[in-house]
Design an enzyme around this catalytic site. Structure first.
Site, PDB file in Angstrom:
ATOM      1  N   GLY A   1     -14.982 -18.165  63.413  1.00  0.00           N
ATOM      2  CA  GLY A   1     -15.065 -17.539  64.917  1.00  0.00           C
ATOM      3  C   GLY A   1     -16.748 -17.925  65.007  1.00  0.00           C
ATOM      4  O   GLY A   1     -17.571 -17.478  64.276  1.00  0.00           O
ATOM      5  N   CYS A   2     -17.134 -17.980  66.389  1.00  0.00           N
ATOM      6  CA  CYS A   2     -18.411 -18.088  66.947  1.00  0.00           C
ATOM      7  C   CYS A   2     -19.138 -16.869  66.345  1.00  0.00           C
ATOM      8  O   CYS A   2     -20.386 -16.687  66.158  1.00  0.00           O
ATOM      9  CB  CYS A   2     -18.408 -18.274  68.132  1.00  0.00           C
ATOM     10  SG  CYS A   2     -17.751 -19.549  68.710  1.00  0.00           S
ATOM     11  N   ALA A   3     -18.478 -15.506  66.396  1.00  0.00           N
ATOM     12  CA  ALA A   3     -19.262 -14.426  66.231  1.00  0.00           C
ATOM     13  C   ALA A   3     -18.911 -13.803  64.565  1.00  0.00           C
ATOM     14  O   ALA A   3     -18.998 -12.539  64.285  1.00  0.00           O
ATOM     15  CB  ALA A   3     -18.782 -13.357  66.973  1.00  0.00           C
TER      16      ALA A   3
END
Length: 289
Positions: free
Chosen positions: A112-114
């Site tokens: 995930g990007c975060a």
């Protein structure tokens, strides 16, 4: 049942702020920058995780995260969700005691990007899962893509954010954004649960990559069709084929690619009537994947 759609609010002052800088010519420039803040999620008295989020819809995010991680079962009765804005804490309360210890013992860091986190066995719940064999018309893809790309959003104001949209036929039901695509889909899951929304005839649209976790979450939510502007991972495709998810990626302008569930597609769109995607509304990945 009449459903009032939930849409982004790009003018919400809590979600972004102006930051001063200079451009490539050394000239002063002010741009909108998305906010990030931590949200700590509790299940009753047990602290589960702290996620970085833009801060809107914390109740939906907390509930959806627990649902998508399998920490809440169909038999669990949610009695309330408390959010403390000063502490950035959301507490999901149930009528009975839940057993989450086994899930907490095993964590998998995702792509995930975060930097998302998955608890327990990522494949748990997929054994024997078969999604509804709901036909989907390609004309709806183009209609929904146009609507989504022309809906005011935080992405159009600030960038640096993903969107996930729940749709039924040609109608947008819920449009969520966040710094991570996983957070956005969890908000959708929480919203569906609290509003009693069924999944069998829905389509999920995302601006993010079609990774294994996105496919797993969509499948466990019972949604039979997942569309993205971005590309695929091989494991994501394998899982989609296993459960019968219609998986469509690289949906840009007139083009898309379907790598799973092709038998559900009804090709009813005259492509000569589909307008080219103008540069103003292109999102991340529109030029290259």
């Amino acid at each position: 049942m009449t459903i009032n759609p939930i849409l982004p609010d790009p003018k919400d002052p809590r979600l972004s702020r102006a930051v001063e800088g200079v451009d490539e010519n050394g000239q002063s420039k002010s741009i909108g920058v998305i906010e990030e803040r931590p949200l700590t999620i509790y299940l009753n008295s047990q602290e589960i995780v702290t996620a970085m989020t833009i801060g809107d819809h914390p109740e939906y995010l907390a509930l959806g995260f627990l649902l998508n991680q399998g920490m809440l079962k169909e038999t669990d009765q949610v009695t309330g969700i408390d959010f403390d804005e000063e502490l950035d804490v959301a507490v999901v309360r149930t009528a009975g005691v839940t057993d989450v210890e086994d899930k907490l013992e095993k964590k998998t860091r995702t792509s995930g990007c975060a930097v998302g986190t998955v608890f327990g066995d990522m494949m748990a719940g997929l054994d024997g899962l078969s999604l509804p064999d709901t036909p989907v018309h390609t004309s709806t893809f183009y209609d929904l893509s146009y609507q989504i790309n022309h809906t005011p959003s935080l992405y159009m104001e600030t960038g640096a954010i993903h969107g996930t949209v729940l749709c039924q036929d040609r109608q947008i039901l819920a449009y969520m954004e966040d710094v991570g695509r996983h957070n956005a889909v969890d908000k959708i899951a929480g919203w569906m649960y609290l509003n009693g929304i069924t999944a069998a005839d829905k389509v999920l649209y995302t601006t993010g990559r079609l990774t294994s976790e996105m496919v797993i979450k969509t499948s466990l939510m019972g949604i039979p069709t997942l569309i993205s502007r971005s590309g695929f991972t091989a494991w994501g495709v394998d899982i989609a084929r296993q459960v019968g998810l219609t998986l469509i990626g690289r949906m840009r302008g007139k083009k898309f690619t379907c790598l799973s569930g092709q038998h559900r597609l009804v090709f009813d769109q005259d492509l000569s009537q589909v307008p080219d995607e103008d540069k103003k509304h292109r999102r991340k990945g529109a030029e290259h994947d």
